[in-house]
Design a protein around this motif. Structure first.
Motif, mmCIF file in Angstrom:
data_model
loop_
_atom_site.group_PDB
_atom_site.id
_atom_site.type_symbol
_atom_site.label_atom_id
_atom_site.label_comp_id
_atom_site.label_asym_id
_atom_site.label_seq_id
_atom_site.Cartn_x
_atom_site.Cartn_y
_atom_site.Cartn_z
ATOM 1 N N GLU A 109 23.736 6.668 -12.562
ATOM 2 C CA GLU A 109 22.902 6.396 -11.388
ATOM 3 C C GLU A 109 21.441 6.724 -11.669
ATOM 4 O O GLU A 109 21.140 7.761 -12.244
ATOM 5 N N GLY A 124 26.828 2.811 -16.136
ATOM 6 C CA GLY A 124 27.165 3.213 -14.773
ATOM 7 C C GLY A 124 26.389 4.421 -14.261
ATOM 8 O O GLY A 124 26.543 4.819 -13.105
ATOM 9 N N ARG A 173 23.158 1.823 -10.043
ATOM 10 C CA ARG A 173 23.615 1.815 -11.433
ATOM 11 C C ARG A 173 22.471 1.399 -12.348
ATOM 12 O O ARG A 173 21.676 0.518 -12.017
ATOM 13 N N ASP A 181 18.698 -2.737 -6.075
ATOM 14 C CA ASP A 181 19.903 -3.300 -6.675
ATOM 15 C C ASP A 181 19.961 -4.815 -6.520
ATOM 16 O O ASP A 181 20.925 -5.447 -6.913
#
Length: 134
Positions: free
Chosen positions: A49, A47, A11, A74
């Motif tokens: 990617e 959100g 994200r 992440d």
């Protein structure tokens, strides 16, 4: 540094937080929603990617970064490792350094106070002055 899967996606808000552009994911999401972050030249949502090779333009205050994502991480890592998550264009570095230098010169030209907060004697004189005039 730990091994990262370069084919993974993450994200956008999470990546910006992990790469240490923003202190929290919430602040990163607010910046994205406010149009301060562009993914591949387009406004985007938190959100969305990102993957290795994605192009980001990030505005934060008066500074601007033009970067290419190298590692879709992440997890938040130390700043020295977080710098490896992206590659910044030389033009972006030059622009940012120019803005920082201009800000530094502007701060240097502003008058600096001679001392900190007023002493007890100074405060008494201020109170005497304000009580007599009011």
């Amino acid at each position: 540094m730990t091994n990262f899967d370069l084919t993974a996606t993450v994200r956008l808000d999470k990546w910006l937080w992990a790469a240490r552009f923003f202190k929290t994911r919430q602040i990163a999401a607010e910046a994205i929603n406010g149009g301060k972050v562009h993914l591949n030249g387009q406004r985007t949502k938190p959100g969305k990617e990102v993957k290795a090779g994605s192009h980001l333009r990030i505005h934060k205050g008066s500074l601007e970064w033009d970067i290419q994502v190298s590692v879709p991480a992440d997890r938040r890592r130390p700043a020295t490792e977080a710098r490896l998550f992206y590659e910044e264009t030389p033009e972006s570095v030059a622009r940012r350094e120019k803005v920082i230098e201009a800000q530094r010169l502007e701060r240097a030209s502003m008058p600096q106070p001679t001392h900190g907060k007023p002493s007890k004697r100074d405060r008494r004189m201020i109170h005497r002055f304000t009580n007599k005039s009011g």
